[in-house]
Design an enzyme around this catalytic site. Sequence first.
Site, PDB file in Angstrom:
ATOM      1  N   ASP A   1      27.892 -19.212  14.920  1.00 54.89           N
ATOM      2  CA  ASP A   1      28.752 -18.607  13.986  1.00 54.89           C
ATOM      3  C   ASP A   1      29.951 -19.653  14.423  1.00 54.89           C
ATOM      4  O   ASP A   1      30.254 -20.041  15.593  1.00 54.89           O
ATOM      5  CB  ASP A   1      29.243 -17.233  14.142  1.00 54.89           C
ATOM      6  CG  ASP A   1      30.050 -16.952  12.720  1.00 54.89           C
ATOM      7  OD1 ASP A   1      29.980 -17.762  11.780  1.00 54.89           O
ATOM      8  OD2 ASP A   1      31.061 -15.930  12.705  1.00 54.89           O
TER       9      ASP A   1
ATOM     10  N   ASP B   1      21.337 -11.475  10.084  1.00 55.00           N
ATOM     11  CA  ASP B   1      21.876 -11.157  11.366  1.00 55.00           C
ATOM     12  C   ASP B   1      22.600  -9.940  11.424  1.00 55.00           C
ATOM     13  O   ASP B   1      23.260  -9.804  10.552  1.00 55.00           O
ATOM     14  CB  ASP B   1      22.453 -12.407  12.051  1.00 55.00           C
ATOM     15  CG  ASP B   1      24.261 -12.442  11.589  1.00 55.00           C
ATOM     16  OD1 ASP B   1      24.146 -12.818  10.555  1.00 55.00           O
ATOM     17  OD2 ASP B   1      24.881 -11.790  12.443  1.00 55.00           O
TER      18      ASP B   1
ATOM     19  N   CYS C   1       5.048   2.556  17.575  1.00 49.84           N
ATOM     20  CA  CYS C   1       5.495   1.229  17.806  1.00 49.84           C
ATOM     21  C   CYS C   1       5.131   0.545  18.965  1.00 49.84           C
ATOM     22  O   CYS C   1       5.134   1.310  19.912  1.00 49.84           O
ATOM     23  CB  CYS C   1       7.226   1.645  17.933  1.00 49.84           C
ATOM     24  SG  CYS C   1       8.253   0.187  18.358  1.00 49.84           S
TER      25      CYS C   1
ATOM     26  N   CYS D   1       6.533  -1.828  20.855  1.00 51.88           N
ATOM     27  CA  CYS D   1       7.820  -2.229  21.897  1.00 51.88           C
ATOM     28  C   CYS D   1       7.534  -1.795  23.163  1.00 51.88           C
ATOM     29  O   CYS D   1       7.069  -0.597  23.412  1.00 51.88           O
ATOM     30  CB  CYS D   1       9.211  -1.953  21.197  1.00 51.88           C
ATOM     31  SG  CYS D   1       9.828  -0.496  21.751  1.00 51.88           S
TER      32      CYS D   1
ATOM     33  N   CYS E   1       8.595   1.922  23.459  1.00 54.77           N
ATOM     34  CA  CYS E   1       7.882   3.112  23.079  1.00 54.77           C
ATOM     35  C   CYS E   1       6.588   3.128  23.659  1.00 54.77           C
ATOM     36  O   CYS E   1       5.637   4.102  23.836  1.00 54.77           O
ATOM     37  CB  CYS E   1       7.745   2.596  21.585  1.00 54.77           C
ATOM     38  SG  CYS E   1       9.151   3.028  20.614  1.00 54.77           S
TER      39      CYS E   1
ATOM     40  N   HIS F   1      14.042  -1.857  21.434  1.00 53.61           N
ATOM     41  CA  HIS F   1      13.519  -1.189  20.372  1.00 53.61           C
ATOM     42  C   HIS F   1      14.039  -1.281  19.151  1.00 53.61           C
ATOM     43  O   HIS F   1      13.284  -1.805  18.113  1.00 53.61           O
ATOM     44  CB  HIS F   1      13.529   0.539  20.568  1.00 53.61           C
ATOM     45  CG  HIS F   1      13.029   1.315  19.251  1.00 53.61           C
ATOM     46  ND1 HIS F   1      11.692   1.364  19.091  1.00 53.61           N
ATOM     47  CD2 HIS F   1      13.562   1.713  18.380  1.00 53.61           C
ATOM     48  CE1 HIS F   1      11.538   2.174  17.717  1.00 53.61           C
ATOM     49  NE2 HIS F   1      12.887   2.068  17.310  1.00 53.61           N
TER      50      HIS F   1
END
Length: 372
Positions: free
Chosen positions: A95, A268, A306, A308, A311, A337
């Site tokens: 940015d 984002d 999930c 991830c 998890c 997560h």
Amino acid sequence: MASPFAYELEHVCKRSGARAGTLTTPHGKIKTPIFMPVGTNSAVKTLTGDQVEATGAQIILANSYHLYLRAGTKLIKQFGGIHKWMNWDRPVLTDSGGFQVFSLSHLRKITEDGVEFRDPKDGSTHFISPEISMEIQQDIGADIIMAFDECAPYPCSYEEAKSAMERTHRWLERCFRAKTNENQALFPIVQGAFYDDLRQESARVISSFDAVGYAIGGVSVGEPTDIKNHFVKMTAPLLPENKPRYLMGVGTPEDLLDGIKNGIDMFDCVLPTRNARHGAFFTPEGSRNIKTQQFYDDPRPLVEGCDCYACKNHSRAYIRHLWRCGESTAATLLSIHNTKFLVDFSQKAREAILNDTFEEFYNEQMSRLVKK
RNA sequence: GGGUAGGUGCCCGAGUGGCUAAAGGGAGCAGACUGUAAAUCUGCCGUCGCGAGACUACGAUGGUUCGAAUCCGUCCCUGCCCA
């Protein structure tokens, strides 16, 4: 020399404006729609590079303003640019500092030439102009760099909004003149706050610049969701169809659904990591907070099914325990997560678009999210 | 045994006659957060009651006073010093 950038619009959902595409950059391809995690200080907060990579993030954000103050963008340049600096070899977007014109509004002074900021940490004064923002971003060396814009607050008067928009357009011209690195793509940004005619005018003006992609800025600054959706819906189709569209600073899973439906390709947001540091985690049924009592003996993962790291390996009860003990690992697990949740979410949306089932996907996900 | 400093709400800790249901932390319970000044901020936090309000509370007990966490007597307990 041929441009290292290319965008292919692969598919547009037959019943909505949802799009799937591929953006090629010097550091690889990005499959859109895409959620990009934010790593302001050249780190996604609480995560190592390996952990970010494991979320499936294809590209991350960094911030010109923050990196300019610390570590200093000349130092990053000396290290060979941000990819080597932080040892991340996938695409990066920076940015411009434009958002800080809004978020640090009480610490800055705008003139036509640029913006004078005070460093919130040490009070020192710094000046950023469109030209300096380009120099900073070229020193950092991200694949995608953003125009230095003036992000107006909500609410704001028509005059204020118009003035910020027009300045953004004049600054855009200067950004393009100052940019010299062919390996970076400069994205212009639509402003115009919450006025239809200003948004239309801004979209028209920035579209007249030949760019790799185009962004919509100045949303998610405190306005109600329906207002945000109205402006995204009316603005996105005004941008070139065969170029990626980036909705800056958005958002929640609901926002992603609405954005994608309205033809947005890139998002984002700080929410997955910030909210993780505040104990919150995303679920398909909405956001929950690990701090709450109900999870004290809950053996389930944050989200059933999930995959991830958090998890696959830990229970809600365990993560809540870590949180209550003040262990930073709790924030890390929740950040992993949440980030993966949004990355996966955009990936699932992409698959639905390619299968022409986005409408069903939208309705199903949205009804689960809002039910709570 | 003598001296001395203390005992305040779940914890730490202010408070030395009315403005005290009692500062401030912490813990606990909720909530907010959208291109990151954010692992931050906000609310609640003695009991009962929707509420006005009532009740209970500053080691224990007795007293002084119109009024006491605050002053006095006695007792109990804790830290430190001396024997």
